[in-house]
Motif scaffolding. Structure first.
Motif, mmCIF file in Angstrom:
data_model
loop_
_atom_site.group_PDB
_atom_site.id
_atom_site.type_symbol
_atom_site.label_atom_id
_atom_site.label_comp_id
_atom_site.label_asym_id
_atom_site.label_seq_id
_atom_site.Cartn_x
_atom_site.Cartn_y
_atom_site.Cartn_z
ATOM 1 N N LEU A 184 29.910 54.433 30.650
ATOM 2 C CA LEU A 184 30.578 53.730 32.005
ATOM 3 C C LEU A 184 31.861 52.849 31.550
ATOM 4 O O LEU A 184 32.737 52.973 32.432
ATOM 5 N N ARG A 185 31.399 52.030 30.415
ATOM 6 C CA ARG A 185 32.722 51.131 30.042
ATOM 7 C C ARG A 185 33.835 51.922 29.748
ATOM 8 O O ARG A 185 35.108 51.483 30.085
ATOM 9 N N MET A 186 33.720 53.175 28.978
ATOM 10 C CA MET A 186 34.685 53.937 28.809
ATOM 11 C C MET A 186 35.522 54.558 29.750
ATOM 12 O O MET A 186 36.903 54.416 29.828
ATOM 13 N N LEU A 187 34.745 54.782 30.850
ATOM 14 C CA LEU A 187 35.604 55.421 32.123
ATOM 15 C C LEU A 187 36.210 54.287 32.936
ATOM 16 O O LEU A 187 37.011 54.677 33.580
ATOM 17 N N ALA A 188 35.635 53.163 32.740
ATOM 18 C CA ALA A 188 36.398 51.936 33.451
ATOM 19 C C ALA A 188 37.546 51.448 32.672
ATOM 20 O O ALA A 188 38.633 51.314 33.367
ATOM 21 N N GLU A 189 37.639 51.767 31.543
ATOM 22 C CA GLU A 189 38.932 51.706 30.703
ATOM 23 C C GLU A 189 39.861 52.604 31.175
ATOM 24 O O GLU A 189 41.218 52.380 30.852
ATOM 25 N N LEU A 190 39.500 53.745 31.482
ATOM 26 C CA LEU A 190 40.474 54.819 32.021
ATOM 27 C C LEU A 190 40.810 54.598 33.387
ATOM 28 O O LEU A 190 41.781 55.476 33.809
ATOM 29 N N GLY A 191 40.275 53.734 34.094
ATOM 30 C CA GLY A 191 40.701 53.348 35.287
ATOM 31 C C GLY A 191 39.775 53.475 36.475
ATOM 32 O O GLY A 191 40.160 53.297 37.617
ATOM 33 N N ALA A 192 38.610 54.016 36.300
ATOM 34 C CA ALA A 192 37.607 54.047 37.212
ATOM 35 C C ALA A 192 36.991 52.886 37.687
ATOM 36 O O ALA A 192 36.809 51.875 36.987
ATOM 37 N N HIS A 193 36.709 52.967 38.795
ATOM 38 C CA HIS A 193 35.707 51.835 39.649
ATOM 39 C C HIS A 193 34.463 52.184 39.199
ATOM 40 O O HIS A 193 33.968 53.425 39.338
ATOM 41 N N THR A 194 33.557 51.324 38.956
ATOM 42 C CA THR A 194 32.228 51.544 38.355
ATOM 43 C C THR A 194 31.266 50.831 39.112
ATOM 44 O O THR A 194 31.448 49.826 39.676
ATOM 45 N N ILE A 195 30.147 51.722 39.603
ATOM 46 C CA ILE A 195 28.962 51.052 40.223
ATOM 47 C C ILE A 195 27.706 51.471 39.484
ATOM 48 O O ILE A 195 27.408 52.640 39.074
ATOM 49 N N ASP A 196 27.095 50.345 39.154
ATOM 50 C CA ASP A 196 25.704 50.476 38.352
ATOM 51 C C ASP A 196 24.692 50.784 39.403
ATOM 52 O O ASP A 196 24.092 49.595 39.943
ATOM 53 N N ALA A 197 24.038 51.640 39.441
ATOM 54 C CA ALA A 197 22.822 51.978 40.453
ATOM 55 C C ALA A 197 21.551 50.963 40.228
ATOM 56 O O ALA A 197 20.884 50.646 40.976
#
Length: 215
Positions: free
Chosen positions: A19-32
């Motif tokens: 998830l952190r790696m995807l955030a670094e690529l520009g994604a907005h993240t939500i931890d369910a």
């Protein structure tokens, strides 16, 4: 509209790392998992239902749910775990829809297509993948790596870690439903390379396509 990725995998596979790696690529993240905490917090949509189902002994002095006590109850009894999920999952679904809508409302309509990643251990079992997600990404890891992460990262015994793992659907079942599989058994660099490749292959083309449709 955002591109929504559902990120899942059994406990201890390293979903948060991906998830952190995807955030670094520009994604907005939500931890369910954090959303579930919100749902069972005092005043949350599932708070009263959880207390009615499992009794006041699961509460701390301040009235909040003692999640460790609740975990001890449900992870030793599949029927009780199913009962908890029946109470919490609908509330989490509603909160996730609100989070997605809030992110979409903040994004520049003339900018690139937003990508939202929902990390949810019960993504498939709760039906969230069908109702909320465009893609399903599954993170995998060998059993010994999962046990190590649980015992060191969460301070649980090996017996407790095995009990929690046994309460989940088989890793292979999740893989069968995946659009992307990230093998997190090696180094962080190896995992990051897989994430970047999956982003370039499965996300960027869809963003370009959707941007073209808007223009």
């Amino acid at each position: 509209m955002a591109i929504v990725i559902g990120l899942t995998g059994n406990i201890g596979t390293g979903k948060s790392t991906v998830l952190r790696m995807l955030a670094e690529l520009g994604a907005h993240t939500i931890d369910a998992d954090q959303v579930a905490h919100e749902a069972i917090a005092p005043g949350g949509a599932a708070y009263r239902g959880v207390i009615e189902a499992f009794g006041p002994d699961i509460l701390r002095e301040d009235g909040s749910v003692d999640r460790r006590k609740l975990a001890e109850i449900v992870f030793s009894d599949p029927a009780k775990l199913a009962r908890l999920e029946a109470i919490v999952h609908p509330a989490v679904y509603t909160l996730l829809k609100r989070r997605i809508a809030c992110i979409e409302a903040r994004v520049d309509p003339d900018g690139p297509e937003p990508v939202i990643v929902i990390e949810a251990i019960k993504l498939l079992e709760a039906g969230l993948s069908r109702s909320l997600c465009d893609q399903v990404w599954v993170v995998t890891a060998p059993l010994e790596r999962q046990l190590d992460r649980l015992m060191r990262g969460r301070g649980v015994t090996k017996e407790e870690a095995l009990r929690r793992l046994a309460s989940q659907s088989p890793q292979e079942e999740k893989v069968r439903q995946a659009d992307v599989v990230i093998d997190n058994s090696g180094s962080l660099e190896r995992t990051a390379a897989q994430v970047r490749k999956a982003w370039e292959t499965h996300v960027e083309p869809l963003r370009r396509q959707n941007t073209g449709e808007r223009s």
